[in-house]
Enzyme design. Structure first.
Site, short mmCIF file in Angstrom:
data_model
loop_
_atom_site.label_atom_id
_atom_site.label_comp_id
_atom_site.label_asym_id
_atom_site.label_seq_id
_atom_site.Cartn_x
_atom_site.Cartn_y
_atom_site.Cartn_z
CG HIS A 1 88.32 36.04 -46.32
ND1 HIS A 1 88.90 36.76 -45.31
CD2 HIS A 1 89.03 36.30 -47.45
CE1 HIS A 1 89.90 37.45 -45.81
NE2 HIS A 1 90.02 37.18 -47.10
CG ASP B 1 90.44 34.55 -55.18
OD1 ASP B 1 90.86 35.50 -55.86
OD2 ASP B 1 91.05 34.09 -54.20
N1 CMC Z 1 84.75 24.66 -48.68
C1 CMC Z 1 84.33 23.76 -47.75
N2 CMC Z 1 84.56 23.90 -46.43
C2 CMC Z 1 85.27 24.97 -46.04
C3 CMC Z 1 85.75 25.93 -46.95
C4 CMC Z 1 85.46 25.74 -48.32
N3 CMC Z 1 85.88 26.61 -49.23
N4 CMC Z 1 86.44 26.88 -46.29
C5 CMC Z 1 86.39 26.53 -45.00
N5 CMC Z 1 85.69 25.38 -44.85
C6 CMC Z 1 85.36 24.71 -43.58
C7 CMC Z 1 86.57 23.98 -43.01
O1 CMC Z 1 86.61 22.64 -43.48
C8 CMC Z 1 86.30 24.08 -41.54
O2 CMC Z 1 85.30 23.15 -41.21
P1 CMC Z 1 85.29 22.42 -39.76
O3 CMC Z 1 85.11 23.52 -38.77
O4 CMC Z 1 84.16 21.46 -39.83
O5 CMC Z 1 86.62 21.74 -39.65
C9 CMC Z 1 85.69 25.47 -41.37
O6 CMC Z 1 85.05 25.75 -42.63
C10 CMC Z 1 86.71 26.58 -41.06
O7 CMC Z 1 87.73 26.53 -42.06
P2 CMC Z 1 89.25 26.87 -41.83
O8 CMC Z 1 90.07 26.13 -42.82
O9 CMC Z 1 89.58 26.72 -40.38
O10 CMC Z 1 89.27 28.42 -42.17
P3 CMC Z 1 90.55 29.28 -42.42
O11 CMC Z 1 90.22 30.64 -41.92
O12 CMC Z 1 91.76 28.61 -41.91
O13 CMC Z 1 90.68 29.29 -44.03
C11 CMC Z 1 90.38 29.85 -46.29
C12 CMC Z 1 90.26 30.33 -44.83
C13 CMC Z 1 90.08 31.03 -47.22
C14 CMC Z 1 91.82 29.36 -46.55
C15 CMC Z 1 89.37 28.69 -46.52
O14 CMC Z 1 88.06 29.16 -46.34
C16 CMC Z 1 89.53 28.04 -47.90
O15 CMC Z 1 90.33 27.12 -48.06
N6 CMC Z 1 88.75 28.54 -48.94
C17 CMC Z 1 88.93 28.04 -50.27
C18 CMC Z 1 90.13 28.71 -50.93
C19 CMC Z 1 89.86 30.14 -51.29
O16 CMC Z 1 88.83 30.50 -51.82
N7 CMC Z 1 90.86 31.01 -51.00
C20 CMC Z 1 90.81 32.42 -51.33
C21 CMC Z 1 90.78 33.29 -50.11
S1 CMC Z 1 90.30 34.98 -50.46
C22 CMC Z 1 91.58 35.61 -51.37
C23 CMC Z 1 92.84 35.73 -50.61
O17 CMC Z 1 92.86 36.44 -49.59
O18 CMC Z 1 93.84 35.15 -51.04
#
Ligand code: CMC
Length: 422
Positions: A299, A356
């Site tokens: 998140h 989720d």
């Molecule tokens: N699985 C594997 N690696 C992950 C995941 C995941 N679910 N989420 C983040 N990472 C890794 C990402 O690859 C990155 O690694 P590195 O630093 O080595 O490059 C690091 O963690 C930071 O990730 P980010 O993409 O910079 O984080 P963000 O804040 O931009 O994204 C997120 C947040 C929720 C979009 C992301 O964690 C994600 O894609 N999660 C899966 C989708 C999901 O469950 N979404 C629902 C969110 S909660 C409900 C809502 O608010 O809609």
């Protein structure tokens, strides 16, 4: 408050700092470009406060979520979803008479214009219910033209969205639609419109109603997330609440936002089909050459735990036990959570189950099909979107949202006539 000093070569500018109610700190850069010619660049707005808001407080490090100052745990255990709608939009828990009027108004406006049903006839059966919902919400003002009564628009949106959701579902499975009843509560009405058939009436179930109440309350607002920011962005042009919320529904549909709950279930199902292959999926999520992410994990704001996931996990156990459902996907979810929480990849990046991760299992237990999960999220998020739209429109200082950019494309080049292009 102290000022922040920014030094750019010879020039030093002082920028005011601000402190929120819960001691959140901010640097006010409103005058930065005018003073220095610089803008700030903040991919994904991770450090950018787009507004001041009085609606929801989140402390991602401590796992705190409050609506209008009330802890999510208290609201989830003691309030009804319509009360939470009122709280978010009008900044107070409704007093008994207000609560009764609110209930009556929501019931009175539950029906949708009969002509709107024509739209439903013409969507192909394969249409995703999120696409249908966003189109139908955008169409609402055509049937209820501008009466300059925001309260009425708000009532209509909350009351009619549940009816639109239920109709979309009934149409998708080819069953006759069920009209709302004026003596039923919001929750009972919704469940009845979803599940009653001409052959079988709706049987009241406190377990189902309580679980749905919890689900909708925990989704009701989450400050400046992608869809809410979209609603504020669209509303900042003075577009109607219907147009703004419809844009929010579209933003919510993406798999990185609300669409994740459907993806979680599909992921758990795939793991089950491959013989509980949790290790394989954990490895895939860690592999930077594989685009796969563990859906329902991570998140932008919560870096410790998501309090909504905690509430849901508890409810999942209780509902499944009470309904005597043995869902293998719940066991896989638990296994996956345990494995990820012990894995240094997830620990170092502070990736925990989000809302989720467990919501899909609970929806499944309630009999709601996978392609309706994100629509349920939209139903819950409706009061949050409306509250943010209203807060923005009530603030005389709000300006149209218009971010800047850093242009990194081609410098000026001469136009090429067709014959000279390669
Ligand atoms: N699985 C594997 N690696 C992950 C995941 C995941 N679910 N989420 C983040 N990472 C890794 C990402 O690859 C990155 O690694 P590195 O630093 O080595 O490059 C690091 O963690 C930071 O990730 P980010 O993409 O910079 O984080 P963000 O804040 O931009 O994204 C997120 C947040 C929720 C979009 C992301 O964690 C994600 O894609 N999660 C899966 C989708 C999901 O469950 N979404 C629902 C969110 S909660 C409900 C809502 O608010 O809609």
């Amino acid at each position: 408050m102290q000022t922040a000093k920014l030094t750019l070569g010879e020039q030093t500018v002082e920028l005011p700092t601000l402190e929120g109610t819960e001691k959140e700190l901010a640097i006010d850069i409103s005058a930065l470009r005018a003073k220095t010619g610089y803008i700030t660049l903040d991919q994904g707005y991770a450090n950018t406060g787009s507004c001041k808001s009085e609606i929801t407080f989140i402390d991602g490090e401590r796992g705190i979520l409050r609506y209008r100052g009330y802890d999510i745990e208290d609201l989830a255990s003691q309030a009804t979803f319509p009360e939470v709608c009122y709280l978010l939009i009008y900044d107070k828990l409704p007093a008994p008479q207000e609560r009764e009027n609110w209930r009556k108004q929501l019931t009175q406006h539950s029906l949708v214009h009969e002509s709107m049903l024509n739209f439903f006839q013409h969507f192909p059966p394969t249409a995703h219910p999120m696409d249908v919902l966003s189109a139908m919400v955008a169409a609402l003002p055509a049937f209820y033209p501008d009466e300059n009564d925001i309260h009425l628009d708000i009532i209509r949106l909350i009351a009619k969205t549940k009816t639109l959701v239920a109709i979309a579902y009934k149409k998708s499975i080819g069953e006759p639609i069920v009209y709302p009843k004026s003596d039923y509560s919001y929750m009972a009405n919704f469940l009845r419109m979803m599940f009653a058939t001409p052959a079988e009436p709706y049987v009241f179930s406190k377990t189902l109603e309580d679980a749905l109440n919890l689900l909708l309350i925990i989704h009701a607002d989450h400050e400046q997330n992608c869809s809410t920011s979209t609603v504020r962005m669209v509303g900042s042009s003075h577009a109607s609440v219907y147009a703004s919320v419809s844009a929010g529904i579209s933003a919510l549909s993406g798999p990185l936002h609300g669409g994740a709950n459907q993806e979680v279930l599909e992921m758990l199902e795939a793991i089950r089909k491959e013989g509980s292959a949790t290790k394989k999926y954990i490895a895939k999520a860690k592999d930077k050459n594989d685009g796969f992410r563990l859906m329902g994990f991570g998140h932008r704001v919560y870096k410790n735990f998501d309090p909504r996931a905690k509430l849901l996990k508890k409810s999942c156990d209780a509902v499944l036990a009470e309904l005597k459902i043995d869902d293998p996907l719940l066991n896989i979810a638990k296994e996956l959570e345990e494995a990820a929480l012990q894995d240094s990849y997830f620990v170092e990046r502070k990736l925990f189950p989000n809302v989720d991760f467990y919501s899909g299992i609970l929806y499944r237990a309630l009999g709601i099909p996978t392609n309706m999960f994100t629509v349920m999220f939209a139903l819950g998020r409706m009061p949050g979107w409306i509250a943010h739209w209203k807060e923005m429109r009530d603030n005389p200082q709000e300006r149209i949202h218009r971010p800047r950019q850093l242009y990194v494309g081609s410098p000026q080049r001469p136009f090429l006539p067709l014959g000279e292009r390669k």
